[in-house]
Design a protein around this motif. Structure first.
Motif, PDB file in Angstrom:
ATOM      1  N   PRO A  96       0.910  -1.233  -0.004  1.00 54.10           N
ATOM      2  CA  PRO A  96      -0.033   0.218   0.100  1.00 54.10           C
ATOM      3  C   PRO A  96       0.681   1.304  -0.027  1.00 54.10           C
ATOM      4  O   PRO A  96       1.948   1.257   0.481  1.00 54.10           O
ATOM      5  N   HIS A  97       0.315   2.395  -0.494  1.00 53.54           N
ATOM      6  CA  HIS A  97       0.670   3.492  -0.623  1.00 53.54           C
ATOM      7  C   HIS A  97      -0.250   4.527   0.005  1.00 53.54           C
ATOM      8  O   HIS A  97      -1.267   5.019  -0.767  1.00 53.54           O
ATOM      9  N   GLY A  98      -0.060   5.270   1.319  1.00 50.48           N
ATOM     10  CA  GLY A  98      -0.924   6.049   1.742  1.00 50.48           C
ATOM     11  C   GLY A  98      -2.373   5.625   1.627  1.00 50.48           C
ATOM     12  O   GLY A  98      -2.517   4.668   2.272  1.00 50.48           O
ATOM     13  N   THR A  99      -3.314   6.453   0.843  1.00 52.13           N
ATOM     14  CA  THR A  99      -4.628   5.871   0.757  1.00 52.13           C
ATOM     15  C   THR A  99      -4.919   4.872  -0.412  1.00 52.13           C
ATOM     16  O   THR A  99      -5.942   4.272  -0.481  1.00 52.13           O
ATOM     17  N   VAL A 100      -3.941   4.518  -0.863  1.00 51.00           N
ATOM     18  CA  VAL A 100      -3.888   3.581  -1.984  1.00 51.00           C
ATOM     19  C   VAL A 100      -3.584   2.157  -1.534  1.00 51.00           C
ATOM     20  O   VAL A 100      -2.369   1.989  -1.246  1.00 51.00           O
ATOM     21  N   PRO A 101      -4.445   1.105  -1.586  1.00 51.52           N
ATOM     22  CA  PRO A 101      -4.334  -0.171  -0.923  1.00 51.52           C
ATOM     23  C   PRO A 101      -3.397  -0.801  -2.010  1.00 51.52           C
ATOM     24  O   PRO A 101      -3.314  -0.711  -3.062  1.00 51.52           O
ATOM     25  N   ALA A 102      -2.805  -1.875  -1.720  1.00 51.74           N
ATOM     26  CA  ALA A 102      -1.986  -2.947  -2.295  1.00 51.74           C
ATOM     27  C   ALA A 102      -2.703  -3.666  -3.680  1.00 51.74           C
ATOM     28  O   ALA A 102      -3.847  -3.910  -3.457  1.00 51.74           O
ATOM     29  N   ARG A 103      -2.157  -3.899  -4.559  1.00 53.11           N
ATOM     30  CA  ARG A 103      -2.706  -4.700  -5.662  1.00 53.11           C
ATOM     31  C   ARG A 103      -3.920  -4.182  -6.049  1.00 53.11           C
ATOM     32  O   ARG A 103      -5.058  -5.063  -6.269  1.00 53.11           O
ATOM     33  N   ASP A 104      -4.130  -2.783  -6.231  1.00 52.41           N
ATOM     34  CA  ASP A 104      -5.525  -2.239  -6.993  1.00 52.41           C
ATOM     35  C   ASP A 104      -5.295  -1.158  -7.746  1.00 52.41           C
ATOM     36  O   ASP A 104      -4.985   0.017  -7.301  1.00 52.41           O
ATOM     37  N   VAL A 105      -5.255  -1.574  -9.305  1.00 53.49           N
ATOM     38  CA  VAL A 105      -4.590  -0.585 -10.060  1.00 53.49           C
ATOM     39  C   VAL A 105      -5.789   0.434 -10.037  1.00 53.49           C
ATOM     40  O   VAL A 105      -5.374   1.609 -10.592  1.00 53.49           O
ATOM     41  N   CYS A 157      -7.738   1.518  -7.853  1.00 55.06           N
ATOM     42  CA  CYS A 157      -7.372   2.737  -6.626  1.00 55.06           C
ATOM     43  C   CYS A 157      -6.355   3.467  -6.769  1.00 55.06           C
ATOM     44  O   CYS A 157      -6.204   4.654  -6.744  1.00 55.06           O
ATOM     45  N   TYR A 158      -5.008   2.931  -7.663  1.00 53.43           N
ATOM     46  CA  TYR A 158      -3.816   3.546  -8.121  1.00 53.43           C
ATOM     47  C   TYR A 158      -4.231   4.827  -8.845  1.00 53.43           C
ATOM     48  O   TYR A 158      -3.791   5.714  -8.862  1.00 53.43           O
ATOM     49  N   VAL A 159      -4.965   4.430 -10.065  1.00 47.04           N
ATOM     50  CA  VAL A 159      -5.441   5.499 -10.759  1.00 47.04           C
ATOM     51  C   VAL A 159      -6.062   6.495 -10.216  1.00 47.04           C
ATOM     52  O   VAL A 159      -6.171   7.825 -10.770  1.00 47.04           O
ATOM     53  N   ALA A 160      -7.129   6.028  -9.399  1.00 47.80           N
ATOM     54  CA  ALA A 160      -7.856   7.046  -8.636  1.00 47.80           C
ATOM     55  C   ALA A 160      -6.896   8.128  -7.880  1.00 47.80           C
ATOM     56  O   ALA A 160      -7.192   9.268  -7.756  1.00 47.80           O
ATOM     57  N   GLY A 161      -5.846   7.429  -7.303  1.00 47.33           N
ATOM     58  CA  GLY A 161      -5.225   8.099  -6.423  1.00 47.33           C
ATOM     59  C   GLY A 161      -4.325   9.189  -7.286  1.00 47.33           C
ATOM     60  O   GLY A 161      -4.081  10.412  -6.837  1.00 47.33           O
ATOM     61  N   LYS A 176      -0.135  13.510   0.617  1.00 49.42           N
ATOM     62  CA  LYS A 176      -1.730  13.664   0.892  1.00 49.42           C
ATOM     63  C   LYS A 176      -2.242  12.104   0.550  1.00 49.42           C
ATOM     64  O   LYS A 176      -2.946  11.652   1.208  1.00 49.42           O
ATOM     65  N   ILE A 177      -1.959  11.643  -0.704  1.00 49.38           N
ATOM     66  CA  ILE A 177      -2.491  10.671  -1.214  1.00 49.38           C
ATOM     67  C   ILE A 177      -1.635   9.546  -1.126  1.00 49.38           C
ATOM     68  O   ILE A 177      -2.190   8.236  -0.799  1.00 49.38           O
ATOM     69  N   PHE A 178      -0.414   9.502  -1.323  1.00 47.02           N
ATOM     70  CA  PHE A 178       0.295   8.217  -1.537  1.00 47.02           C
ATOM     71  C   PHE A 178       1.388   8.047  -0.300  1.00 47.02           C
ATOM     72  O   PHE A 178       2.195   7.354  -0.186  1.00 47.02           O
ATOM     73  N   GLY A 179       1.255   9.185   0.562  1.00 47.69           N
ATOM     74  CA  GLY A 179       1.989   8.892   2.010  1.00 47.69           C
ATOM     75  C   GLY A 179       3.389   9.421   1.915  1.00 47.69           C
ATOM     76  O   GLY A 179       3.822   9.835   0.927  1.00 47.69           O
TER      77      GLY A 179
END
Length: 215
Positions: free
Chosen positions: A96-105, A107-111, A212-215
């Protein structure tokens, strides 16, 4: 052990596109195979057009104007050039990176979208997303224009490519393509919206809002 934060790098000169692709490929391999630090790499390119995996030949309106490249990322045709900040993001998405969970493309794009929206907010610009239209949009007196494009690739859970934010590019250069295959809307920039921010000011805002988003 908590992984180190991503390394940030800003290239001062124009970056050759093929050289950028090669460097990203190598860094992705180094992150995955050798545990190299993740990287956020900010560049400007000379004027060029890039084709994503969904690009349609007929959407390249003026093939002779600038060099064209096959990008290998998702999406369609995109313009890159002076006055546009391109952020190449190479992250290990198995964690995971901040608000973006692991292995979730998704959510990554939304980040990435939220990162641009939060950055624009610092300059008094309301960036928005639209269902079925990738990128960041702003409402203008004549409709809606795109101010930021997003196109990513994920190779065995390491991301590369990223986003492009229009700071002060020549907007006329976009007429050589149908940007992202969308004919009914235009493009804009911070300067076109009356925000005369420098590239350095935009870079600083990007770095602040990354946390803020990715920590």
């Amino acid at each position: 052990m908590i992984p180190a934060p991503a390394t940030w790098e800003v290239s001062e000169d124009f970056t050759d596109y093929n050289a950028a692709l090669e460097r990203m490929r190598q860094r992705v391999d180094d992150i995955r195979e050798r545990g190299a630090p993740e990287l956020v790499w900010l560049v400007e390119h000379p004027p060029l057009y890039t084709a994503g995996t969904s690009a349609k030949p007929e959407d390249l309106q003026d093939a002779a104007r600038f060099p064209t490249y096959s990008a290998g990322r998702g999406g369609q045709w995109t313009y890159h050039g002076p006055g546009q900040r391109v952020a190449y993001v190479m992250l290990d998405l198995t964690r995971p990176h901040g608000t973006v969970p692991a292995r979730d493309v998704r959510c990554y794009v939304a980040g990435l979208e939220r990162w641009v929206i939060e950055t624009l907010k610092e300059f008094g610009i309301k960036g928005e997303i639209r269902e079925g239209r990738v990128g960041i949009w702003v409402v203008t007196p004549h409709g809606e224009d795109k101010i930021g494009a997003i196109g990513v690739r994920v190779s065995r859970w390491v991301s590369w490519h990223g986003l492009a934010l229009n700071v002060n590019p020549d907007l006329g250069h976009f007429t050589g393509i149908i940007p992202c295959g969308i004919r009914e809307h235009g493009v804009t920039s911070l300067h076109a919206l009356g925000v005369k921010a420098s590239m350095a000011e935009v870079d600083a805002a990007l770095k602040r809002n990354w946390r803020k988003i990715f920590g």
